[in-house]
Design a protein around this motif. Sequence first.
Motif, PDB file in Angstrom:
ATOM      1  N   VAL A 119      14.009  -9.930  -0.326  1.00  0.00           N
ATOM      2  CA  VAL A 119      13.370  -9.444  -1.547  1.00  0.00           C
ATOM      3  C   VAL A 119      12.779  -8.052  -1.327  1.00  0.00           C
ATOM      4  N   LEU A 120      12.159  -7.830  -0.176  1.00  0.00           N
ATOM      5  CA  LEU A 120      11.626  -6.501   0.130  1.00  0.00           C
ATOM      6  C   LEU A 120      12.734  -5.446   0.164  1.00  0.00           C
ATOM      7  N   LEU A 121      13.854  -5.806   0.792  1.00  0.00           N
ATOM      8  CA  LEU A 121      14.975  -4.871   0.853  1.00  0.00           C
ATOM      9  C   LEU A 121      15.508  -4.551  -0.541  1.00  0.00           C
ATOM     10  N   THR A 122      15.620  -5.578  -1.375  1.00  0.00           N
ATOM     11  CA  THR A 122      16.120  -5.372  -2.735  1.00  0.00           C
ATOM     12  C   THR A 122      15.165  -4.503  -3.549  1.00  0.00           C
ATOM     13  N   PHE A 123      13.885  -4.755  -3.408  1.00  0.00           N
ATOM     14  CA  PHE A 123      12.881  -3.978  -4.134  1.00  0.00           C
ATOM     15  C   PHE A 123      12.972  -2.504  -3.747  1.00  0.00           C
ATOM     16  N   ALA A 124      13.046  -2.227  -2.436  1.00  0.00           N
ATOM     17  CA  ALA A 124      13.144  -0.845  -1.974  1.00  0.00           C
ATOM     18  C   ALA A 124      14.426  -0.188  -2.452  1.00  0.00           C
ATOM     19  N   ARG A 125      15.544  -0.927  -2.396  1.00  0.00           N
ATOM     20  CA  ARG A 125      16.815  -0.361  -2.844  1.00  0.00           C
ATOM     21  C   ARG A 125      16.788  -0.069  -4.343  1.00  0.00           C
ATOM     22  N   ASN A 126      16.113  -0.916  -5.127  1.00  0.00           N
ATOM     23  CA  ASN A 126      15.981  -0.660  -6.558  1.00  0.00           C
ATOM     24  C   ASN A 126      15.264   0.661  -6.815  1.00  0.00           C
ATOM     25  N   LEU A 127      14.200   0.906  -6.064  1.00  0.00           N
ATOM     26  CA  LEU A 127      13.469   2.163  -6.219  1.00  0.00           C
ATOM     27  C   LEU A 127      14.365   3.349  -5.905  1.00  0.00           C
ATOM     28  N   PHE A 128      15.144   3.231  -4.844  1.00  0.00           N
ATOM     29  CA  PHE A 128      16.030   4.328  -4.477  1.00  0.00           C
ATOM     30  C   PHE A 128      17.071   4.590  -5.563  1.00  0.00           C
ATOM     31  N   ILE A 129      17.645   3.527  -6.121  1.00  0.00           N
ATOM     32  CA  ILE A 129      18.664   3.682  -7.167  1.00  0.00           C
ATOM     33  C   ILE A 129      18.075   4.349  -8.401  1.00  0.00           C
ATOM     34  N   ILE A 130      16.888   3.899  -8.815  1.00  0.00           N
ATOM     35  CA  ILE A 130      16.259   4.494 -10.003  1.00  0.00           C
ATOM     36  C   ILE A 130      15.970   5.966  -9.747  1.00  0.00           C
ATOM     37  N   HIS A 131      15.410   6.263  -8.577  1.00  0.00           N
ATOM     38  CA  HIS A 131      15.107   7.661  -8.240  1.00  0.00           C
ATOM     39  C   HIS A 131      16.375   8.514  -8.287  1.00  0.00           C
TER      40      HIS A 131
ATOM     41  N   HIS B 261       0.848  -1.201   0.000  1.00  0.00           N
ATOM     42  CA  HIS B 261       0.000   0.000   0.000  1.00  0.00           C
ATOM     43  C   HIS B 261       0.878   1.242   0.000  1.00  0.00           C
ATOM     44  N   ALA B 262       1.364   1.601  -1.174  1.00  0.00           N
ATOM     45  CA  ALA B 262       2.237   2.765  -1.289  1.00  0.00           C
ATOM     46  C   ALA B 262       1.468   4.071  -1.188  1.00  0.00           C
ATOM     47  N   GLU B 263       0.149   4.021  -1.379  1.00  0.00           N
ATOM     48  CA  GLU B 263      -0.641   5.253  -1.387  1.00  0.00           C
ATOM     49  C   GLU B 263      -1.808   5.170  -0.411  1.00  0.00           C
TER      50      GLU B 263
ATOM     51  N   LYS C  81       8.805   6.993  -2.984  1.00  0.00           N
ATOM     52  CA  LYS C  81       9.083   7.216  -1.564  1.00  0.00           C
ATOM     53  C   LYS C  81       8.032   6.525  -0.695  1.00  0.00           C
ATOM     54  N   MET C  82       6.755   6.633  -1.076  1.00  0.00           N
ATOM     55  CA  MET C  82       5.696   5.999  -0.293  1.00  0.00           C
ATOM     56  C   MET C  82       5.822   4.481  -0.322  1.00  0.00           C
ATOM     57  N   ALA C  83       6.267   3.936  -1.461  1.00  0.00           N
ATOM     58  CA  ALA C  83       6.481   2.494  -1.543  1.00  0.00           C
ATOM     59  C   ALA C  83       7.597   2.060  -0.603  1.00  0.00           C
ATOM     60  N   ILE C  84       8.689   2.836  -0.552  1.00  0.00           N
ATOM     61  CA  ILE C  84       9.791   2.521   0.357  1.00  0.00           C
ATOM     62  C   ILE C  84       9.312   2.591   1.805  1.00  0.00           C
ATOM     63  N   GLN C  85       8.517   3.597   2.138  1.00  0.00           N
ATOM     64  CA  GLN C  85       8.014   3.732   3.500  1.00  0.00           C
ATOM     65  C   GLN C  85       7.097   2.567   3.871  1.00  0.00           C
ATOM     66  N   ASP C  86       6.299   2.094   2.915  1.00  0.00           N
ATOM     67  CA  ASP C  86       5.436   0.947   3.177  1.00  0.00           C
ATOM     68  C   ASP C  86       6.262  -0.294   3.464  1.00  0.00           C
ATOM     69  N   ILE C  87       7.347  -0.482   2.708  1.00  0.00           N
ATOM     70  CA  ILE C  87       8.223  -1.629   2.938  1.00  0.00           C
ATOM     71  C   ILE C  87       8.909  -1.506   4.298  1.00  0.00           C
ATOM     72  N   GLU C  88       9.314  -0.300   4.669  1.00  0.00           N
ATOM     73  CA  GLU C  88       9.885  -0.088   5.999  1.00  0.00           C
ATOM     74  C   GLU C  88       8.903  -0.511   7.085  1.00  0.00           C
ATOM     75  N   ALA C  89       7.627  -0.145   6.894  1.00  0.00           N
ATOM     76  CA  ALA C  89       6.622  -0.512   7.889  1.00  0.00           C
ATOM     77  C   ALA C  89       6.454  -2.023   7.967  1.00  0.00           C
ATOM     78  N   ILE C  90       6.527  -2.699   6.822  1.00  0.00           N
ATOM     79  CA  ILE C  90       6.404  -4.157   6.813  1.00  0.00           C
ATOM     80  C   ILE C  90       7.575  -4.792   7.552  1.00  0.00           C
ATOM     81  N   LEU C  91       8.762  -4.300   7.298  1.00  0.00           N
ATOM     82  CA  LEU C  91       9.952  -4.852   7.935  1.00  0.00           C
ATOM     83  C   LEU C  91      10.081  -4.419   9.392  1.00  0.00           C
ATOM     84  N   GLY C  92       9.416  -3.318   9.746  1.00  0.00           N
ATOM     85  CA  GLY C  92       9.502  -2.831  11.102  1.00  0.00           C
ATOM     86  C   GLY C  92      10.815  -2.164  11.434  1.00  0.00           C
ATOM     87  N   VAL C  93      11.494  -1.662  10.408  1.00  0.00           N
ATOM     88  CA  VAL C  93      12.784  -1.002  10.623  1.00  0.00           C
ATOM     89  C   VAL C  93      12.814   0.283   9.823  1.00  0.00           C
ATOM     90  N   THR C  94      13.823   1.102  10.064  1.00  0.00           N
ATOM     91  CA  THR C  94      13.977   2.342   9.312  1.00  0.00           C
ATOM     92  C   THR C  94      14.892   2.120   8.126  1.00  0.00           C
TER      93      THR C  94
END
Length: 795
Positions: A735-747, A552-554, A762-775
């Motif tokens: 996989v979640l970490l890799t997906f978020a890092r890919n978004l950051f690299i593209i951005h 849920h990125a949005e 950014k919202m997608a990365i924040q959603d993944i952070e919430a899933i992982l429970g880390v910053t």
Amino acid sequence: SSAKGNIAPLPSSNSMVSTRKSKPEWRYPAQQLESEPPQTAQPFQDPCLDWDIAVQQKALGFLALQDHHHSSWGSILGFLEPTEKLLKDHTVPLATIHGQKLAQTTSDLNFKENPTKSEVLSVMKNQSAVEKILSRAGQSCRGQGGSAGAAADIQRRRLGAEPGSVQQQQQRAAGVISASWRSWNHLARARNALREARHRHLENFYSRAKHLAANWNRIRTSRRTIIHIPSLGYSQHIREHIPDLSLQQNLQMGRLCDILDANVDVIYICPLALSEELVQYYHKLLGLQAAVRSGNPEDMADLQDRFKILTPEAINSFPEHHMCLATVLKYSPRTMQRLQALLQGRDAYLVGGVPHLDDLAVADELQVPILGSEPAVAQLYSTKSGSKRIFASAGVPTPPGERDIHSREQLLRALSQLILDNLEVQRWLFKVDDERGGNGTAFCDVISHLECYPWIQREWQGHGPEVWSESQARELALVKISQELPGLLAQHVQPVNEKRFPTWEKFLQTFLTQGGVIEAFPFSARVATLTVDLLIEPTGEVTLLSSGDQLHAEGPLRSSGTTIPQCSVDPEVLEVLCLKIGEACKSKGVLGYFSVDFVAFTHPQTREQQVWATDLDLCYSDQLALTQLLLYLTDGNLDCGLQGPLGSKESKSQQLQHEGTKPPAPSSPRCAVASSQLRHSSLSGTSYNLLLHTCKARGVGFDLQEKQGTVFVLYEDQKRHSLGMITIGEDLQGVLLTFARNLFIIHQEISAPNMQGETNFKMAIQDIEAILGVTAENKLGLEEEKPREADALKE
């Protein structure tokens, strides 16, 4: 009528009232725990009446108005009756009468005859909208007796406006009426021809469906062609509000991966003109089949003869009509002729998107069956209210709620009763029947703002559950809630799509016009939303194909991606629920692909998991298309579509499909994070070739030997502001970490420091952070990046 079905019980709880906010940000209800002193109740306000309900003299608001203005009721009733006739004669769909103004107007004027149009308009709350309809040319001819009135009016106008003898004037009037009659006859004949054609298309649809069912076991294991038309055949008023409709119809390029079965050829109807560069990308991607199986990149094959991507020539011919892809194809004779040539002498069937009548027309011209439901059936049970009927028939747990809401009074009455019956539910959702993707959803934390709630809870605890249900205090509580709700909803309801519905009144107008449902949101701090894809085969067998937990990125009420397979619910429990729903769908005439949404949460009192069925889409889903790509890239399969991730055993249907090829499964399980909804405005400034080369240089790519990594789904190369991405690996966290890092690299690569662009990365990365429970700092490894990279992430 009640839509409760088999509703999971909710526990009792202590009083929890959140801090008042006029426009609070989304927070889970369990996180809002600050108390607030009660406020005084609002004084009595005259109700606003929908005119058609008011004149029936049975609505609660009507009775309240009658009681409050009993002394002048005769004048009010004398005003309402001619008002009803005026509105009916002009076929006004919705007119809301302000009760207080009505009483004041009738008192001032002391009516003894019919009110004028201006006097009627003066009591309307939506005066401008009603006035616009009343003044529309020819509107009065659409109501009762309109045709006869129109003919008489034409004759009067002609007789009074032109010189000549009475006989000549009568002849001229007769000529005008005769010409009008011929025009109407022509239109009637056209309508009859269209009606007959649609009836013929429907008869042939059912005839070919019977043939498909009788021969399905042979066809599914033989050489065959699948025609994929990812058309969004929603009603016109829905399509008009879908931004980039053509792009949204092209999010399922993963359908091409059906060629994983060596017996299948695919014809994909594309709603956009793809460049040669983009076509070559898919040639290379689909050519990986042999290389994936062997693990050797040199084994890439040319599979151009196994699939075709066709774009109808009429895609730009109707720019203002918001036509779905099936309709555009219907009006593209050259593409239809090419399809007929490609299908010559082959077993073939059509797989559409959201069913539309023009799917039947296309299939009839091509003389192929459709693996899908009749459009009328799909439209009926894909609505929010329709899905509740299916769930009730299946006997599966659903949220407390009410369906088929069509009036303001019905909404207030139903919501008041639901609140009183479910005092633990803090957040209530309002869903428009025909809307999709969260666009027609609004929410309200009712308990947080209900001033009488502390009193109601004290009374409930004092009486006890058994006495409470029959007590006068409960009836008084219902009255208090009903009085507070209109003002509370106007102030605190928040539509998910605020651009389309900036206010509650705007949302409510659409909600009541289309109909909708009220639904409880789980009372829990942790809520998982998941989607399961199923297929009802022509033989009636219900097959589970895919599952995923939503991203849920949005916002929590909008799905932006999925983690495949789901891991929130016991697969056996989920399978039982899905098969029940599948059988209920089959009993209603549903056929083909469909998906079911569930929410899962922990019962706050028993600490046991609750699973509610919340939504049903009778069409091929984006998640299923991404799953097809996942299977293609790993040469694996999902065990029952649920237990995966990528298992070593094939399901029965897949064994039949792969008979003769027997591809080996991966040596270890796989899971994936996938999204078809990634957007970044700065992508338009970078060619796809440059983007792919840049990503490869930064380590974003796919490893054929390990069968893991990242692959992009590209939709079009004109605007280039959207793309899809699927990341595959051995464990979900990685996989979640890799997906978020890919978004950051593209951005980072496509954005300038002073021009970050509009994006949901950014919202997608924040959603993944919430899933992982880390910053991001301690898990994504971004603290090692350069300062400008960290600044880009904060954007």
